[in-house]
Motif scaffolding. Structure first.
Motif, short mmCIF file in Angstrom:
data_model
loop_
_atom_site.label_atom_id
_atom_site.label_comp_id
_atom_site.label_asym_id
_atom_site.label_seq_id
_atom_site.Cartn_x
_atom_site.Cartn_y
_atom_site.Cartn_z
N PRO A 142 0.83 -1.21 0.00
CA PRO A 142 0.00 0.00 0.00
C PRO A 142 0.86 1.26 0.00
CG PRO A 142 0.08 -0.94 2.20
CD PRO A 142 0.78 -1.91 1.30
N ALA A 143 0.24 2.40 -0.22
CA ALA A 143 0.97 3.67 -0.30
C ALA A 143 1.47 4.13 1.05
CB ALA A 143 0.07 4.73 -0.92
N SER A 144 0.86 3.69 2.13
CA SER A 144 1.26 4.15 3.46
C SER A 144 0.96 3.07 4.49
CB SER A 144 0.51 5.43 3.83
OG SER A 144 -0.90 5.20 3.88
N PHE A 145 1.52 3.27 5.68
CA PHE A 145 1.33 2.32 6.78
C PHE A 145 0.96 3.08 8.05
CE2 PHE A 145 2.84 -1.36 4.57
CZ PHE A 145 3.72 -0.86 3.62
N THR A 146 0.21 2.41 8.90
CA THR A 146 -0.19 3.01 10.17
C THR A 146 0.75 2.65 11.31
OG1 THR A 146 -1.70 1.14 10.54
CG2 THR A 146 -2.63 3.13 9.52
N SER A 147 1.59 1.61 11.13
CA SER A 147 2.52 1.20 12.17
C SER A 147 3.58 0.29 11.58
CB SER A 147 1.79 0.49 13.32
OG SER A 147 1.15 -0.67 12.84
N ALA A 148 4.66 0.10 12.34
CA ALA A 148 5.72 -0.81 11.92
C ALA A 148 6.34 -1.47 13.14
CB ALA A 148 6.79 -0.06 11.11
N PHE A 149 6.82 -2.69 12.97
CA PHE A 149 7.33 -3.48 14.09
C PHE A 149 8.55 -4.29 13.65
CE2 PHE A 149 2.84 -2.80 14.37
CZ PHE A 149 2.67 -2.33 15.67
#
Length: 241
Positions: free
Chosen positions: A38-45
């Motif tokens: 996707p074009a963007s993310f809401t979080s990363a881990f």
């Protein structure tokens, strides 16, 4: 033992691949779908998985393969229920084995505790003595192939649960010789867009080293030695499309 997604058989070796092919007809009708990033993310881990963190289904410490390591990066868009993954296993020998449809998972389980798998990922490949890698993006609804109380353990799972309590989730992979897990580690949140990846990766614009240090706090010396943050193969999110 099945190692597949809804659109292709996921990596496995030897007889397990045959089992996967025979089980295609049993695939849930609404299993996760492989999708574009996707074009963007809401979080990363990030996860630094090691053999000493493995516990068996009863919650008893059951060390995995000595010397093995696993690096997992997850980028989530919880609005779209998409999770993108970059997984590298090193020092792992033998084929995969799991009663789930793949042997590489996110479990809903706090440190030192057992818990059900919620998402099953393609097993890193190739099976052999070298590094094993897997990357891509999956969109829910998610399935694992494990049934509990009459439902798949991925049924109804939302990625928002990971965002709400990342420490309550662990990643692992399972092999024939280490069925409880060859390596395991807890999810730790890192800044979205915080790290440029690849050899000699650097912090992306607008994120300083102290921010990244906070994001990886608690991973320990083994995580730093493995370069869990600065050697990612890709950016956690594209800063321009």
């Amino acid at each position: 033992m099945v190692t597949k997604s809804s659109t292709r058989i996921l990596s496995s070796g030897g007889a397990l691949g045959i089992v996967a092919a025979l089980a295609l007809s049993a695939t849930p009708a609404h299993a996760e779908t492989e999708v574009a990033e996707p074009a963007s993310f809401t979080s990363a881990f990030t996860v630094m998985a090691t053999p000493d963190q493995v516990v068996n289904p009863d919650g008893v410490v059951t060390p995995g393969q000595e010397g093995a390591t696993g690096e997992f990066t997850f980028r989530i868009n919880s609005d779209l229920e998409i999770i993108c993954y970059d997984i590298t296993l090193e020092g792992v020998s033998g084929d995969y084995m799991s009663p789930a449809k793949t042997a590489t998972h996110i479990h809903q389980a706090a440190a030192g505790q057992a818990g059900p798998p919620r998402i099953a990922f393609p097993n890193p490949a190739p099976v052999g003595d070298g590094p094993r890698t897997s990357s891509g993006c999956l969109q829910g609804p998610f399935t694992t192939g494990i049934m509990a109380n009459g439902a798949d353990t991925g049924d109804g799972f939302s990625l928002a649960a990971i965002e709400a309590n990342p420490a309550g989730f662990a990643s692992d992979s399972h092999t024939v010789d280490f069925s409880a897990g060859v390596v395991r580690g807890q999810l730790t949140q890192i800044p979205v867009g915080g790290v440029e990846t690849g050899a000699g990766g650097t912090a992306a614009s607008g994120v300083d080293a102290s921010t990244i240090a906070i994001g990886v706090a608690g991973l320990g010396a083994a995580a730093l030695a493995a370069g869990v943050v600065v050697t990612r193969r890709r950016a956690l999110v594209r800063t321009s499309r």
